[in-house]
Design an enzyme around this catalytic site. Structure first.
Site, PDB file in Angstrom:
ATOM      1  N   TRP A 186      54.894   3.642  83.738  1.00  0.00           N
ATOM      2  CA  TRP A 186      53.460   3.440  83.924  1.00  0.00           C
ATOM      3  C   TRP A 186      52.807   3.549  82.537  1.00  0.00           C
ATOM      4  O   TRP A 186      53.067   4.511  81.815  1.00  0.00           O
ATOM      5  CB  TRP A 186      52.835   4.487  84.854  1.00  0.00           C
ATOM      6  N   GLU A 225      54.674   0.733  87.769  1.00  0.00           N
ATOM      7  CA  GLU A 225      53.509   1.236  88.504  1.00  0.00           C
ATOM      8  C   GLU A 225      52.202   0.683  87.945  1.00  0.00           C
ATOM      9  O   GLU A 225      51.875   0.892  86.781  1.00  0.00           O
ATOM     10  CB  GLU A 225      53.493   2.772  88.402  1.00  0.00           C
ATOM     11  N   LYS A 227      47.799   0.165  88.526  1.00  0.00           N
ATOM     12  CA  LYS A 227      46.680   0.923  89.084  1.00  0.00           C
ATOM     13  C   LYS A 227      45.388   0.132  88.959  1.00  0.00           C
ATOM     14  O   LYS A 227      45.379  -0.966  88.401  1.00  0.00           O
ATOM     15  CB  LYS A 227      46.565   2.308  88.444  1.00  0.00           C
ATOM     16  N   ASP A 258      51.484   4.151  94.145  1.00  0.00           N
ATOM     17  CA  ASP A 258      50.787   5.435  93.998  1.00  0.00           C
ATOM     18  C   ASP A 258      49.580   5.371  94.912  1.00  0.00           C
ATOM     19  O   ASP A 258      48.733   4.480  94.785  1.00  0.00           O
ATOM     20  CB  ASP A 258      50.375   5.634  92.530  1.00  0.00           C
ATOM     21  N   HIS A 261      46.025   4.704  93.691  1.00  0.00           N
ATOM     22  CA  HIS A 261      45.800   3.583  92.780  1.00  0.00           C
ATOM     23  C   HIS A 261      45.247   2.329  93.420  1.00  0.00           C
ATOM     24  O   HIS A 261      45.473   1.227  92.931  1.00  0.00           O
ATOM     25  CB  HIS A 261      47.107   3.248  92.056  1.00  0.00           C
ATOM     26  N   HIS A 285      54.395   7.305  94.777  1.00  0.00           N
ATOM     27  CA  HIS A 285      53.731   8.438  94.143  1.00  0.00           C
ATOM     28  C   HIS A 285      52.712   8.914  95.167  1.00  0.00           C
ATOM     29  O   HIS A 285      51.609   8.370  95.252  1.00  0.00           O
ATOM     30  CB  HIS A 285      53.023   8.025  92.845  1.00  0.00           C
ATOM     31  N   ASP A 293      40.941   8.211  91.424  1.00  0.00           N
ATOM     32  CA  ASP A 293      42.353   8.615  91.379  1.00  0.00           C
ATOM     33  C   ASP A 293      42.428  10.066  90.908  1.00  0.00           C
ATOM     34  O   ASP A 293      42.963  10.366  89.851  1.00  0.00           O
ATOM     35  CB  ASP A 293      43.081   7.669  90.414  1.00  0.00           C
ATOM     36  N   ASP A 295      43.971  12.724  91.983  1.00  0.00           N
ATOM     37  CA  ASP A 295      45.233  13.465  92.080  1.00  0.00           C
ATOM     38  C   ASP A 295      45.067  14.853  92.677  1.00  0.00           C
ATOM     39  O   ASP A 295      45.597  15.832  92.163  1.00  0.00           O
ATOM     40  CB  ASP A 295      45.941  13.502  90.714  1.00  0.00           C
ATOM     41  N   ASP A 325      52.889  12.706  93.161  1.00  0.00           N
ATOM     42  CA  ASP A 325      52.177  12.595  91.885  1.00  0.00           C
ATOM     43  C   ASP A 325      50.738  13.086  92.047  1.00  0.00           C
ATOM     44  O   ASP A 325      49.851  12.309  92.378  1.00  0.00           O
ATOM     45  CB  ASP A 325      52.197  11.143  91.380  1.00  0.00           C
TER      46      ASP A 325
HETATM   47  C1  RNT Z   1      48.630   7.628  86.411  1.00  0.00           C
HETATM   48  C2  RNT Z   1      49.889   7.401  87.137  1.00  0.00           C
HETATM   49  C3  RNT Z   1      51.108   8.090  86.586  1.00  0.00           C
HETATM   50  C4  RNT Z   1      50.848   9.506  86.157  1.00  0.00           C
HETATM   51  C5  RNT Z   1      52.090  10.287  85.808  1.00  0.00           C
HETATM   52  C6  RNT Z   1      51.777  11.542  85.077  1.00  0.00           C
HETATM   53  O1  RNT Z   1      47.524   7.166  87.060  1.00  0.00           O
HETATM   54  O2  RNT Z   1      49.725   7.770  88.468  1.00  0.00           O
HETATM   55  O3  RNT Z   1      52.137   7.999  87.503  1.00  0.00           O
HETATM   56  O4  RNT Z   1      50.142  10.220  87.121  1.00  0.00           O
HETATM   57  O5  RNT Z   1      52.962   9.484  85.136  1.00  0.00           O
HETATM   58 ZN    ZN Z   2      51.462   7.724  89.700  1.00  0.00          ZN
END
Ligand code: RNT
Ligand code: ZN
Length: 417
Positions: A186, A225, A227, A258, A261, A285, A293, A295, A325
């Protein structure tokens, strides 16, 4: 909870499910074979162990400063093991390149080798933990807004070299552990404001990826990946979903989904049966976006449940790698691992327990009322009794009994940091 009560509750659940054609004993076996890839970066707010480490960049953020974050490799390993001791089953660990065992040495990203991961490979072996890997394009003086898609060849080559080296490391890991190491790429590349060179950036990214993936590897698998946007890079993302979906389909790569994303009303679960027609496998993820996003720690929300249901309904359990993630710095970090991992497992368990065959038959026969009725009934079946037995059999705390364990680890270990 008393053992006899857990066993009794399971027996009742087993009968209820059996009446609908679901074999809970078989599901328990499947759960034993369901492995999460736990992300190492919740333990320290994505800081890593580079001696020269700078602030977190690349459009991602960990907010909050709850005390007790892991400050070094030993603390992080101890925290991961603590978390794992409270999660049933066996699970993988997903490392980022910046979590190497650098031993106080300045190692730039284009200099990294497997030597800095030897102790991780050893640790994985000792702790029955298979490793996955990630290249790291953020938190570096050369990160800027563009890495693999930078028009400056010097910068681009630097990141190509880094990512190639990461593939070599992942390959060594996979070889040593006798199981493929899944390596995610990513990169944060994007533009803060209106920009006009989108075709150029995307063709550079494609070209860089082609160079990175030029060499076939035996013991690792690549995933990529995309986003929507990153903080400070709001207007344009080079590696968008269209870009990576098309790339993965054409080049036979694993696509990473993810759950943070996508646009807020997009449903990640719906992508499973669509992209699996064209890409070999998926990496997840699993995360929880709140308004962006962000997290947040994974929970059993509708989006996550739907994702796991779609995987099981698609018969695609073996074509998916189950990474987590998220990185919340405002909460006990061991607790964050345990809540998120157990939530992902519960989503999978509920999906496996769905009276799928019966519902599917009703649907195909056009019996719409029975279909909807059974989907609704399925939600309220006693799946938690099955999860409790799963915990009991794996020798981990049942129900909320993990809370005091985490509090005592906090008292004795993390609060003293
Ligand atoms: C970022 C991505 C990625 C990171 C990690 C730390 O938006 O989700 O995967 O969160 O690599
Ligand atoms: Zn991610």
């Amino acid at each position: 909870m008393k053992e006899t009560a857990i066993l009794q509750a399971y027996e009742i659940a087993r009968e209820r499910y059996a009446a609908l054609g679901v074999d809970t004993d078989k599901v328990l076996e499947q759960m034993q074979d369901f492995h999460l890839s736990m992300h190492c970066w919740q333990a320290d707010d994505v800081k890593g162990f580079e001696v020269q480490a700078g602030a977190l960049s690349g459009g991602i953020q960990s907010t909050g400063n709850y005390p007790g974050a892991a400050r070094n490799i030993d603390e992080l390993r101890a925290d991961i093991l603590k978390a794992k001791s409270l999660i049933p089953g066996t699970h993988r660990l997903n490392l980022h390149e910046i979590y190497g065992d650098f031993q106080g040495k300045v190692v730039d990203r284009d200099e990294v080798t497997v030597d800095y991961f030897k102790s991780w490979i050893e640790w994985g072996r000792e702790n029955n933990t298979l490793l996955d890997f990630n290249s790291t394009s953020f938190s570096h003086p050369k990160s800027g807004n563009l890495s693999l898609s930078n028009p400056d060849k010097g910068i681009r080559d630097f990141w190509i070299e880094h990512t190639r080296r990461c593939r070599d490391i992942a390959d060594e890991m996979g070889k040593a552990q006798g199981d493929p190491c899944i390596m995610n790429v990513w990169v944060h590349d994007g533009c803060k404001d209106v920009s006009v060179n989108h075709m150029l950036y995307r063709s550079l990214l494609k070209d860089s990826l082609d160079k990175i993936f030029a060499e076939d590897k035996k013991y690792m698998k690549d995933c990529i990946e995309g986003k929507v946007f990153g903080i400070g890079l709001e207007s344009f993302t080079v590696g968008s979903h269209d870009f990576y979906t098309a790339y993965a389909a054409q080049r036979g790569k694993i696509l990473t989904i993810d759950t943070g994303h996508y646009h807020p009303s997009e449903v990640p679960g719906d992508k499973v049966s669509a992209v699996l027609q064209f890409v070999p496998e998926l990496m997840l993820h699993v995360s929880r976006p709140i308004r962006w996003d962000s997290d947040h720690v994974t929970i059993m929300d509708d989006m996550t449940q739907d994702l796991f249901f779609e995987i099981v309904r698609a018969g695609a359990m073996d074509r998916v790698h189950y990474g987590l993630d998220y990185f919340d710095g405002s909460i006990n970090r061991i607790g964050a691992y345990v809540i998120g991992s157990r939530a992902a497992q519960k989503c999978m368990l509920k999906a496996l327990l769905e009276p799928r065959e019966l519902i599917s038959r009703y649907e195909i026969e056009g019996r719409t009322f029975e279909t909807l009725a059974l989907i609704e009934e399925g939600k309220a079946l006693p799946w938690n009794a099955v999860y409790d037995l799963f915990c009991l059999r794996n020798g981990v705390p049942v129900g909320d009994a993990f809370i005091p364990e985490i509090l005592s680890y906090e008292k004795e270990v993390t609060s003293r940091r």
